[in-house]
Design a protein around this motif. Structure first.
Motif, mmCIF file in Angstrom:
data_model
loop_
_atom_site.group_PDB
_atom_site.id
_atom_site.type_symbol
_atom_site.label_atom_id
_atom_site.label_comp_id
_atom_site.label_asym_id
_atom_site.label_seq_id
_atom_site.Cartn_x
_atom_site.Cartn_y
_atom_site.Cartn_z
ATOM 1 N N PHE A 83 11.531 4.442 -3.360
ATOM 2 C CA PHE A 83 12.707 5.110 -3.928
ATOM 3 C C PHE A 83 13.438 6.024 -3.012
ATOM 4 N N ASP A 84 12.538 6.804 -2.223
ATOM 5 C CA ASP A 84 13.156 7.551 -1.262
ATOM 6 C C ASP A 84 14.157 6.702 -0.305
ATOM 7 N N ARG A 85 13.452 5.754 0.352
ATOM 8 C CA ARG A 85 14.158 5.063 1.318
ATOM 9 C C ARG A 85 15.376 4.482 0.785
ATOM 10 N N THR A 86 15.405 3.966 -0.306
ATOM 11 C CA THR A 86 16.570 3.285 -1.024
ATOM 12 C C THR A 86 17.544 4.338 -1.392
ATOM 13 N N ARG A 87 17.314 5.585 -2.121
ATOM 14 C CA ARG A 87 18.215 6.712 -2.380
ATOM 15 C C ARG A 87 18.731 7.295 -1.302
ATOM 16 N N THR A 134 0.799 -1.170 -0.095
ATOM 17 C CA THR A 134 0.010 -0.157 -0.162
ATOM 18 C C THR A 134 0.772 1.086 -0.054
ATOM 19 N N LEU A 135 2.123 1.061 0.038
ATOM 20 C CA LEU A 135 2.842 2.346 -0.093
ATOM 21 C C LEU A 135 3.409 2.594 -1.622
ATOM 22 N N THR A 136 3.676 3.888 -1.904
ATOM 23 C CA THR A 136 4.140 4.061 -3.222
ATOM 24 C C THR A 136 5.486 3.705 -3.669
ATOM 25 N N LEU A 137 5.819 3.759 -5.000
ATOM 26 C CA LEU A 137 7.048 3.505 -5.337
ATOM 27 C C LEU A 137 8.089 4.487 -5.108
ATOM 28 N N GLN A 138 7.473 5.666 -4.787
ATOM 29 C CA GLN A 138 7.981 6.925 -4.481
ATOM 30 C C GLN A 138 8.861 6.887 -3.010
#
Length: 149
Positions: free
Chosen positions: A89-93, A82-86
């Motif tokens: 992305f932010d967590r990974t980046r 239910t979370l977004t790929l954004q």
């Protein structure tokens, strides 16, 4: 003067809405999920090479876990459901790789996410996953395959 100002604001608002509608992919207007083929096979292949060079030393071969958690199992899927790929992305980046956080480019992170989507058995599509925040924010991670997909 007030009427002119209102007309200007209405014109700016209308132009903005038209611009956003033209810029946003048709499918994303209703919201996409990870089951809608949001990455390309070629992008996942690039992501695999990046993953092997940057992530596998901690997260293991094929993203199945090692010193760090698996990125391709039900635990991972449940954490992101239910979370977004954004958000992914932010967590990974900002936090990866652990020994050099923030060193991967936007495109590199997006390609790695495409690889992780493939490893989590989400279907690929014909277009690449965008590295743009707004576009990533329109894709929801849905762990369980919806009926009809």
């Amino acid at each position: 003067m007030t009427t002119t100002l209102v007309r200007v604001w209405v014109g700016v608002a209308a132009a903005t809405m038209i611009g956003l509608a033209a810029w946003t992919p048709v499918g994303a207007q209703g919201g996409k999920t990870t089951w809608d083929g949001v990455y390309s096979a070629e992008q996942a292949t690039r992501g695999e090479a990046l993953y092997n060079g940057q992530c596998s030393k901690c997260h293991g071969d094929s993203a199945m876990g090692g010193d760090a958690p698996s990125l391709a199992d039900s635990g991972f899927a449940g954490s992101w459901d239910t979370l977004t790929l954004q958000q992914l992305f932010d967590r990974t980046r900002t936090s990866m790789p652990l020994d050099a956080p923030g060193t991967l480019s936007r495109q590199e992170v997006t390609d790695i996410i495409a690889y992780l989507l493939r490893q989590n058995r989400f279907p690929n599509g014909s277009a690449e996953l965008s590295s743009e925040s707004m576009q990533l924010g329109m894709v929801t991670y849905v762990a369980t395959k919806p009926e009809g997909k």
